[in-house]
Design a protein around this motif. Structure first.
Motif, PDB file in Angstrom:
ATOM      1  N   LEU A  20       0.829  -1.196   0.000  1.00 44.08           N
ATOM      2  CA  LEU A  20       0.000   0.000   0.000  1.00 44.08           C
ATOM      3  C   LEU A  20       0.870   1.255   0.000  1.00 44.08           C
ATOM      4  O   LEU A  20       0.561   2.236  -0.681  1.00 44.08           O
ATOM      5  N   ASP A  21       1.984   1.225   0.717  1.00 42.45           N
ATOM      6  CA  ASP A  21       2.901   2.368   0.730  1.00 42.45           C
ATOM      7  C   ASP A  21       3.453   2.660  -0.658  1.00 42.45           C
ATOM      8  O   ASP A  21       3.589   3.812  -1.053  1.00 42.45           O
TER       9      ASP A  21
ATOM     10  N   LEU B 201       0.601   4.262  -2.719  1.00 43.90           N
ATOM     11  CA  LEU B 201       0.312   5.626  -2.287  1.00 43.90           C
ATOM     12  C   LEU B 201       1.430   6.592  -2.642  1.00 43.90           C
ATOM     13  O   LEU B 201       1.179   7.747  -2.981  1.00 43.90           O
ATOM     14  N   SER B 202       2.683   6.140  -2.585  1.00 45.41           N
ATOM     15  CA  SER B 202       3.789   7.044  -2.906  1.00 45.41           C
ATOM     16  C   SER B 202       3.848   7.340  -4.401  1.00 45.41           C
ATOM     17  O   SER B 202       4.368   8.382  -4.801  1.00 45.41           O
TER      18      SER B 202
ATOM     19  N   ALA C 175       1.069   7.606  -6.301  1.00 44.97           N
ATOM     20  CA  ALA C 175      -0.126   8.380  -6.657  1.00 44.97           C
ATOM     21  C   ALA C 175       0.130   9.840  -6.309  1.00 44.97           C
ATOM     22  O   ALA C 175       0.369  10.172  -5.147  1.00 44.97           O
TER      23      ALA C 175
ATOM     24  N   LEU D 172      -2.052  11.448  -3.522  1.00 48.33           N
ATOM     25  CA  LEU D 172      -2.031  10.823  -2.204  1.00 48.33           C
ATOM     26  C   LEU D 172      -0.658  10.842  -1.551  1.00 48.33           C
ATOM     27  O   LEU D 172      -0.547  10.598  -0.355  1.00 48.33           O
ATOM     28  N   SER D 173       0.392  11.132  -2.307  1.00 45.16           N
ATOM     29  CA  SER D 173       1.734  11.079  -1.722  1.00 45.16           C
ATOM     30  C   SER D 173       1.923  12.155  -0.655  1.00 45.16           C
ATOM     31  O   SER D 173       2.566  11.913   0.364  1.00 45.16           O
TER      32      SER D 173
ATOM     33  N   THR E 285       0.094  10.977   2.420  1.00 40.83           N
ATOM     34  CA  THR E 285       0.868   9.914   3.055  1.00 40.83           C
ATOM     35  C   THR E 285       2.022  10.486   3.863  1.00 40.83           C
ATOM     36  O   THR E 285       2.276  10.054   4.991  1.00 40.83           O
TER      37      THR E 285
ATOM     38  N   THR F 286       0.681  12.030   7.049  1.00 37.68           N
ATOM     39  CA  THR F 286       0.272  10.990   7.999  1.00 37.68           C
ATOM     40  C   THR F 286       1.482  10.365   8.675  1.00 37.68           C
ATOM     41  O   THR F 286       1.482  10.145   9.893  1.00 37.68           O
TER      42      THR F 286
END
Length: 128
Positions: free
Chosen positions: A37-38, A41-42, A44, A47-48, A51, A54
């Protein structure tokens, strides 16, 4: 990996009618390669940044965990960061009152760890 087969002659004729000399290359689909998932997300773009924020807030929470009373550690959640203010989320007002007593020490500890935190806001989560 699957091999490419030759397109049907009718398909090639349809492509030529559209102005192609050969069939357009399709994007390669990656099958059989799992990604965490990391990793997803990195890669995209939208979404990076989320992330990274977060991970930063979770690192802050891990940094202050030893300073929190043992009975409160599981109840405190990390919220967002706005400039030099960080937000902590708690389940009720009793936990918030106890945590507010430690805010100056928590801010000082985070500054020694390299974060620019001058204010920690404590918010009580709603039950809905």
């Amino acid at each position: 990996m699957a091999t490419r087969s030759t397109p049907h002659p009718d398909t090639l004729a349809a492509y030529r009618a559209l102005g192609y000399n050969s069939a357009p290359k399709a994007k390669v689909l990656i099958r059989g390669r799992s990604r965490t998932l990391d990793q997803v997300l990195s890669n995209a773009p939208g979404l990076s940044q989320l992330t990274a924020m977060t991970q930063d807030t979770q690192a802050r929470l891990r940094a202050i965990a030893p300073l929190l009373p043992a009975s409160l550690r599981a109840l405190v959640q990390s919220g967002g960061v706005e400039g030099d203010a960080w937000c902590l989320l708690v389940p009720n007002s009793a936990v918030a009152a106890k945590l507010r007593q430690t805010v100056p020490a928590l801010c000082a500890h985070l500054r020694t760890k390299g974060w620019d935190v001058n204010t920690i806001r404590i918010k009580v989560k709603s039950h809905s």
